[in-house]
Design a protein around this motif. Structure first.
Motif, PDB file in Angstrom:
ATOM      1  N   LYS A 135       0.840  -1.202   0.000  1.00  0.00           N
ATOM      2  CA  LYS A 135       0.000   0.000   0.000  1.00  0.00           C
ATOM      3  C   LYS A 135       0.873   1.249   0.000  1.00  0.00           C
ATOM      4  O   LYS A 135       0.584   2.237  -0.688  1.00  0.00           O
ATOM      5  CB  LYS A 135      -0.918  -0.002   1.221  1.00  0.00           C
ATOM      6  CG  LYS A 135      -1.925   1.142   1.217  1.00  0.00           C
ATOM      7  CD  LYS A 135      -2.866   1.066   2.416  1.00  0.00           C
ATOM      8  CE  LYS A 135      -3.849   2.220   2.385  1.00  0.00           C
ATOM      9  NZ  LYS A 135      -4.747   2.208   3.571  1.00  0.00           N
ATOM     10  N   GLU A 136       1.978   1.198   0.754  1.00  0.00           N
ATOM     11  CA  GLU A 136       2.901   2.337   0.776  1.00  0.00           C
ATOM     12  C   GLU A 136       3.521   2.550  -0.598  1.00  0.00           C
ATOM     13  O   GLU A 136       3.665   3.685  -1.060  1.00  0.00           O
ATOM     14  CB  GLU A 136       3.995   2.100   1.825  1.00  0.00           C
ATOM     15  CG  GLU A 136       3.495   2.198   3.260  1.00  0.00           C
ATOM     16  CD  GLU A 136       4.577   1.865   4.279  1.00  0.00           C
ATOM     17  OE1 GLU A 136       5.752   1.722   3.873  1.00  0.00           O
ATOM     18  OE2 GLU A 136       4.249   1.754   5.472  1.00  0.00           O
ATOM     19  N   ARG A 137       3.889   1.458  -1.270  1.00  0.00           N
ATOM     20  CA  ARG A 137       4.452   1.578  -2.623  1.00  0.00           C
ATOM     21  C   ARG A 137       3.422   2.184  -3.581  1.00  0.00           C
ATOM     22  O   ARG A 137       3.751   3.033  -4.406  1.00  0.00           O
ATOM     23  CB  ARG A 137       4.899   0.200  -3.133  1.00  0.00           C
ATOM     24  CG  ARG A 137       6.111  -0.366  -2.436  1.00  0.00           C
ATOM     25  CD  ARG A 137       6.495  -1.717  -3.007  1.00  0.00           C
ATOM     26  NE  ARG A 137       7.019  -1.609  -4.361  1.00  0.00           N
ATOM     27  CZ  ARG A 137       8.276  -1.320  -4.665  1.00  0.00           C
ATOM     28  NH1 ARG A 137       9.160  -1.128  -3.695  1.00  0.00           N
ATOM     29  NH2 ARG A 137       8.678  -1.244  -5.916  1.00  0.00           N
ATOM     30  N   GLU A 138       2.189   1.736  -3.443  1.00  0.00           N
ATOM     31  CA  GLU A 138       1.126   2.244  -4.320  1.00  0.00           C
ATOM     32  C   GLU A 138       0.927   3.743  -4.112  1.00  0.00           C
ATOM     33  O   GLU A 138       0.777   4.508  -5.061  1.00  0.00           O
ATOM     34  CB  GLU A 138      -0.174   1.488  -4.026  1.00  0.00           C
ATOM     35  CG  GLU A 138      -1.291   1.808  -4.997  1.00  0.00           C
ATOM     36  CD  GLU A 138      -2.533   0.967  -4.726  1.00  0.00           C
ATOM     37  OE1 GLU A 138      -3.539   1.199  -5.392  1.00  0.00           O
ATOM     38  OE2 GLU A 138      -2.485   0.087  -3.845  1.00  0.00           O
ATOM     39  N   GLU A 139       0.961   4.175  -2.836  1.00  0.00           N
ATOM     40  CA  GLU A 139       0.775   5.594  -2.534  1.00  0.00           C
ATOM     41  C   GLU A 139       1.917   6.442  -3.082  1.00  0.00           C
ATOM     42  O   GLU A 139       1.736   7.613  -3.404  1.00  0.00           O
ATOM     43  CB  GLU A 139       0.651   5.792  -1.019  1.00  0.00           C
ATOM     44  CG  GLU A 139      -0.672   5.287  -0.458  1.00  0.00           C
ATOM     45  CD  GLU A 139      -0.770   5.480   1.038  1.00  0.00           C
ATOM     46  OE1 GLU A 139       0.273   5.798   1.670  1.00  0.00           O
ATOM     47  OE2 GLU A 139      -1.877   5.311   1.587  1.00  0.00           O
ATOM     48  N   LEU A 140       3.101   5.847  -3.175  1.00  0.00           N
ATOM     49  CA  LEU A 140       4.253   6.576  -3.714  1.00  0.00           C
ATOM     50  C   LEU A 140       4.323   6.474  -5.236  1.00  0.00           C
ATOM     51  O   LEU A 140       5.254   6.996  -5.856  1.00  0.00           O
ATOM     52  CB  LEU A 140       5.550   6.026  -3.101  1.00  0.00           C
ATOM     53  CG  LEU A 140       5.769   6.332  -1.616  1.00  0.00           C
ATOM     54  CD1 LEU A 140       6.963   5.562  -1.085  1.00  0.00           C
ATOM     55  CD2 LEU A 140       5.966   7.830  -1.396  1.00  0.00           C
ATOM     56  N   GLY A 141       3.338   5.804  -5.820  1.00  0.00           N
ATOM     57  CA  GLY A 141       3.325   5.667  -7.278  1.00  0.00           C
ATOM     58  C   GLY A 141       4.314   4.653  -7.790  1.00  0.00           C
ATOM     59  O   GLY A 141       4.677   4.677  -8.968  1.00  0.00           O
ATOM     60  N   GLU A 142       4.768   3.737  -6.922  1.00  0.00           N
ATOM     61  CA  GLU A 142       5.739   2.724  -7.337  1.00  0.00           C
ATOM     62  C   GLU A 142       5.018   1.430  -7.712  1.00  0.00           C
ATOM     63  O   GLU A 142       3.901   1.176  -7.279  1.00  0.00           O
ATOM     64  CB  GLU A 142       6.739   2.463  -6.206  1.00  0.00           C
ATOM     65  CG  GLU A 142       7.580   3.686  -5.865  1.00  0.00           C
ATOM     66  CD  GLU A 142       8.525   3.438  -4.701  1.00  0.00           C
ATOM     67  OE1 GLU A 142       8.418   2.371  -4.069  1.00  0.00           O
ATOM     68  OE2 GLU A 142       9.353   4.317  -4.432  1.00  0.00           O
ATOM     69  N   VAL A 143       5.681   0.597  -8.522  1.00  0.00           N
ATOM     70  CA  VAL A 143       5.101  -0.670  -8.945  1.00  0.00           C
ATOM     71  C   VAL A 143       4.940  -1.583  -7.728  1.00  0.00           C
ATOM     72  O   VAL A 143       5.875  -1.758  -6.949  1.00  0.00           O
ATOM     73  CB  VAL A 143       5.991  -1.362 -10.005  1.00  0.00           C
ATOM     74  CG1 VAL A 143       5.417  -2.719 -10.386  1.00  0.00           C
ATOM     75  CG2 VAL A 143       6.117  -0.474 -11.241  1.00  0.00           C
TER      76      VAL A 143
ATOM     77  N   TYR B 231       6.901  10.437  -3.879  1.00  0.00           N
ATOM     78  CA  TYR B 231       8.186   9.792  -3.584  1.00  0.00           C
ATOM     79  C   TYR B 231       8.784  10.230  -2.238  1.00  0.00           C
ATOM     80  O   TYR B 231       9.828   9.723  -1.844  1.00  0.00           O
ATOM     81  CB  TYR B 231       9.228  10.021  -4.680  1.00  0.00           C
ATOM     82  CG  TYR B 231       8.792   9.630  -6.059  1.00  0.00           C
ATOM     83  CD1 TYR B 231       8.239   8.378  -6.299  1.00  0.00           C
ATOM     84  CD2 TYR B 231       8.932  10.496  -7.135  1.00  0.00           C
ATOM     85  CE1 TYR B 231       7.814   8.007  -7.573  1.00  0.00           C
ATOM     86  CE2 TYR B 231       8.514  10.138  -8.413  1.00  0.00           C
ATOM     87  CZ  TYR B 231       7.952   8.883  -8.614  1.00  0.00           C
ATOM     88  OH  TYR B 231       7.546   8.530  -9.880  1.00  0.00           O
ATOM     89  N   VAL B 232       8.135  11.164  -1.540  1.00  0.00           N
ATOM     90  CA  VAL B 232       8.657  11.592  -0.231  1.00  0.00           C
ATOM     91  C   VAL B 232       7.949  10.775   0.848  1.00  0.00           C
ATOM     92  O   VAL B 232       6.900  11.159   1.361  1.00  0.00           O
ATOM     93  CB  VAL B 232       8.478  13.104  -0.007  1.00  0.00           C
ATOM     94  CG1 VAL B 232       8.966  13.500   1.395  1.00  0.00           C
ATOM     95  CG2 VAL B 232       9.244  13.887  -1.063  1.00  0.00           C
ATOM     96  N   GLY B 233       8.537   9.632   1.140  1.00  0.00           N
ATOM     97  CA  GLY B 233       8.000   8.781   2.190  1.00  0.00           C
ATOM     98  C   GLY B 233       8.501   9.229   3.553  1.00  0.00           C
ATOM     99  O   GLY B 233       9.156  10.265   3.698  1.00  0.00           O
ATOM    100  N   GLU B 234       8.213   8.415   4.553  1.00  0.00           N
ATOM    101  CA  GLU B 234       8.545   8.767   5.937  1.00  0.00           C
ATOM    102  C   GLU B 234      10.047   8.975   6.126  1.00  0.00           C
ATOM    103  O   GLU B 234      10.484   9.956   6.728  1.00  0.00           O
ATOM    104  CB  GLU B 234       8.027   7.664   6.857  1.00  0.00           C
ATOM    105  CG  GLU B 234       8.115   7.990   8.336  1.00  0.00           C
ATOM    106  CD  GLU B 234       7.590   6.855   9.181  1.00  0.00           C
ATOM    107  OE1 GLU B 234       7.393   7.080  10.388  1.00  0.00           O
ATOM    108  OE2 GLU B 234       7.393   5.735   8.664  1.00  0.00           O
ATOM    109  N   THR B 235      10.856   8.055   5.593  1.00  0.00           N
ATOM    110  CA  THR B 235      12.308   8.144   5.760  1.00  0.00           C
ATOM    111  C   THR B 235      12.886   9.318   4.979  1.00  0.00           C
ATOM    112  O   THR B 235      13.743  10.053   5.480  1.00  0.00           O
ATOM    113  CB  THR B 235      12.973   6.834   5.301  1.00  0.00           C
ATOM    114  OG1 THR B 235      12.430   5.757   6.064  1.00  0.00           O
ATOM    115  CG2 THR B 235      14.472   6.882   5.509  1.00  0.00           C
ATOM    116  N   VAL B 236      12.418   9.497   3.747  1.00  0.00           N
ATOM    117  CA  VAL B 236      12.906  10.608   2.927  1.00  0.00           C
ATOM    118  C   VAL B 236      12.582  11.944   3.583  1.00  0.00           C
ATOM    119  O   VAL B 236      13.396  12.871   3.570  1.00  0.00           O
ATOM    120  CB  VAL B 236      12.311  10.531   1.504  1.00  0.00           C
ATOM    121  CG1 VAL B 236      12.608  11.802   0.717  1.00  0.00           C
ATOM    122  CG2 VAL B 236      12.853   9.322   0.767  1.00  0.00           C
TER     123      VAL B 236
END
Length: 670
Positions: A186-194, A519-524
């Motif tokens: 779900k996190e990948r999907e929210e970041l627009g990643e495959v 692409y700006v997730g929690e760690t970024v």
């Protein structure tokens, strides 16, 4: 068929199966169901047996795994990691049992184990310490992934107990629990990643990541099930399993000692249904002769042991009718197609919908309106259409084409080069995107606003109470409208407004993550906050300045620049500033905990057991120390972990730099 046709058929099968093997083992992205693969492999084996003169030495029937990736050191297995013979029917198991009885008599037992759908792993221990972890690879050699495997909490770095050999190898399966898979996907999907298709692919992709810090963030697990030693320590496989449990290894509790093939079949029948209640995926049952002595007597074929076999469950699948394809718009604007199906029972649940992933999947399946489709729920968490029954396709039906406009707001969709998804660019006027952004903002990992949930945000949006994130901070002026909402009492409103007010105390990194920049997730967000100190610096930063920040690449930098180039985003930030949110790093959060490392300089290298490198860096800086980027005569300490670069070690030794462990660093601070 003529001899030429037979040869062509065999060559085509070899080419196809080798490609599928590469996709499965190396890329961790299979493109064919296990059952279909095994059937093609069986067909090829039969042809090779009938026409040995046409057999290809590179045939997948001669291999036990895949090729070796080029990104890790290759290590040869001391004991080959052979594959097991597979079967999908009970008669083959009875035939196996008969062969065993003919060879060793009737006095033996079987051990039945769940066949985990994960990544095979071999762990080597010396003097009780884990020294090496190697993937299966091609069965004779695999990839050294020790640094990544050491991040898995269920794998002990040191073992203690009785009868532990000086050197031994233990084998098992690395996997990911479904709940973790759902959350991370779900996190990948929210970041627009495959997104990954199933937990096995996610686990395999994680194990082969180059950065062990990233691996540590993904919760992997591992079941161990096979002990290998130079001298036999135990008489039976069951005894060895009981012993390694005592040594601290994670052994699956669903293992059974069976006295007959009938007990084995009972075990198989039970788990055919019960497997869907597990928190992880299994795709079959492994049956092994228990006695090591009898195993030696039975011996091996060229690619598999004669004392073991695996029974594979067919992936749960069922045929139903495609009623229509609808489309969902996510927070990032990505549009996902969904197959709406005639309801059908699959693996104990009623299935009405199945994922279609993207436009390419619709094209691959060649979907038409009203098609009869085969739906699978095996390793897939969400049911998936695997193929169309063309025999039942009605004449004159139209092919389904991916939509050209957003289903919510009508905006023309775009597809960026190199990406699988189509996107709606109307982020300020497309309902699901607006609601999704606000839901992301209030989430636990972002602003963590008590008293607000996803359904409440949807209700507020439909009533016109919120259109932007900043509108949350104006709700205290709309008390009368809030009271008119059904099941939204005075106490609920009071708690919500209190939660919104308290969110103003959240640190800059949380606010930055909550903005939902692609692409700006929690760690970024943490990296950026530390690197730029405040939102104005971030807005003004050039591409070069952004990519100079630790772990910030061009893709993230471009996305940040695009975000601040939009006037509407800048206006939102100004409104949030006016509302009192924190848009700078508070100096108090950077105050040292002590000055015990004051004036001392450090370089960190390698992989560590207790801390990530970032955590060690923070620990040093919080206690007055300074981090240097390279080793020089000015350096005081090299904090050395596992797998440290040989050039750094050589240079530090040459300059007589003191090397310390993470434990010694802790002692310096304490």
């Amino acid at each position: 068929m003529s001899m030429f046709e037979i040869k062509d058929k065999m060559d085509a099968l070899v080419t196809e199966l080798n490609q599928h093997t590469y996709n499965y083992y190396v890329l961790a992205m299979p493109t064919i169901a296990d059952y279909e693969f095994d059937k093609k492999l069986e067909e090829l084996a039969q042809l090779e047996q009938a026409y040995p003169e046409y057999a290809d030495p590179n045939s997948p029937t001669q291999k036990v795994g895949g090729d070796i990736t080029k990104t890790f050191n290759t290590v040869r297995h001391k004991w080959p990691m052979l594959s097991l013979g597979n079967t999908y029917n009970e008669q083959d198991l009875r035939d196996f049992d008969e062969r065993v009885r003919k060879a060793i008599g009737d006095d033996f037992e079987y051990v039945c184990e769940l066949k985990f759908d994960g990544l095979s792993m071999s762990l080597t221990y010396e003097n009780g310490a884990l020294v090496r972890a190697v993937t299966r690879g091609d069965g004779t050699q695999g990839d050294d992934v020790t640094a990544n495997i050491k991040t898995i909490h269920s794998i002990p770095h040191k073992v203690k107990g009785e009868n532990i050999p000086e050197t031994f190898e233990i084998r098992g399966e690395v996997f990911m629990h479904r709940a973790a898979f759902d959350r991370l996907n779900k996190e990948r999907e929210e970041l627009g990643e495959v997104t990954y298709a199933n937990p096995r692919n996610f686990a395999a992709g994680t194990v082969k990541m180059q950065d062990s810090k990233e691996v540590k963030k993904r919760p992997l697990d591992c079941f161990l099930y096979g002990l290998y030693t130079d001298k036999q320590v135990f008489k039976t496989h069951w005894e060895s399993l009981e012993a390694v449990k005592q040594w601290g290894f994670h052994v699956c509790e669903h293992t059974k000692l069976a006295g007959s093939i009938e007990e084995v079949l009972d075990f198989i029948h039970y788990w055919d249904e019960a497997r869907f209640k597990l928190s992880y995926d299994i795709d079959g049952i492994v049956i092994k002769v228990n006695s090591y002595g009898q195993q030696q007597e039975l011996g091996f074929t060229a690619k598999s042991p004669r004392w073991a076999i695996s029974y594979k469950y067919k992936a749960a699948e069922v045929q139903t009718v495609l009623e229509k394809v609808t489309y969902q718009v996510g927070r990032t604007g990505a549009v996902t197609p969904v197959a709406n199906l005639k309801p059908v029972v699959l693996a104990g649940t009623t299935v009405k919908r199945a994922t279609l992933h993207n436009a390419d999947e619709i094209t691959r399946l060649d979907l038409h309106e009203g098609d009869t489709v085969l739906v699978e729920k095996g390793g897939e968490i969400i049911p998936k259409i695997i193929k169309v029954n063309l025999d039942l396709r009605k004449p004159g039906t139209k092919a389904i084409h991916f939509i050209e406009n957003c289903p919510e707001c009508g905006t023309p969709l775009i597809r960026k080069e190199g990406e699988a998804a189509y996107y709606c660019t109307n982020e300020d006027g497309c309902g699901p995107q607006i609601v999704g952004k606000i839901q992301h903002f209030i989430g636990r990992k972002a602003m963590n606003i008590d008293g607000l949930g996803d359904e409440t945000i949807e209700t507020f949006y439909k009533r016109g109470l919120v259109r932007h994130i900043s509108d949350l901070y104006k709700l205290h002026d709309k008390a009368d409208e809030l009271k008119s909402i059904e099941r939204f009492g005075e106490k609920s409103i009071e708690n919500m407004l209190k939660g919104i007010e308290q969110s103003k105390q959240m640190p800059f990194e949380k606010v930055l993550f909550g903005l939902g920049i692609r692409y700006v997730g929690e760690t970024v967000a943490k990296k950026l906050a530390k690197g730029v100190k405040n939102i104005d610096n971030l807005a003004a930063a050039s591409l070069e300045e952004l990519t100079a920040i630790d772990e910030i690449g061009v893709r993230i930098a471009d996305s940040i620049n695009e975000y601040f180039a939009k006037n509407s985003n800048v206006a939102q930030i100004n409104e949030l500033k006016d509302a009192g949110l924190c848009f700078e790093v508070k100096e108090s959060s950077n105050k040292p905990q002590s000055d015990k490392l004051n004036g001392k300089t450090f370089v960190i290298s390698g992989v560590f057991e207790k801390y990530s490198r970032d955590e060690l860096k923070n620990l040093i800086e919080e206690n007055g120390g300074k981090i240097l980027s390279s080793i020089s005569a000015k350096l005081d300490f090299l904090v050395a972990g596992d797998n440290m670069g040989p050039s750094k070690l050589e240079k530090a030794t040459k300059l007589n730099i003191k090397m310390i462990s993470e434990v010694e660093l802790e002692e310096m601070i304490e």
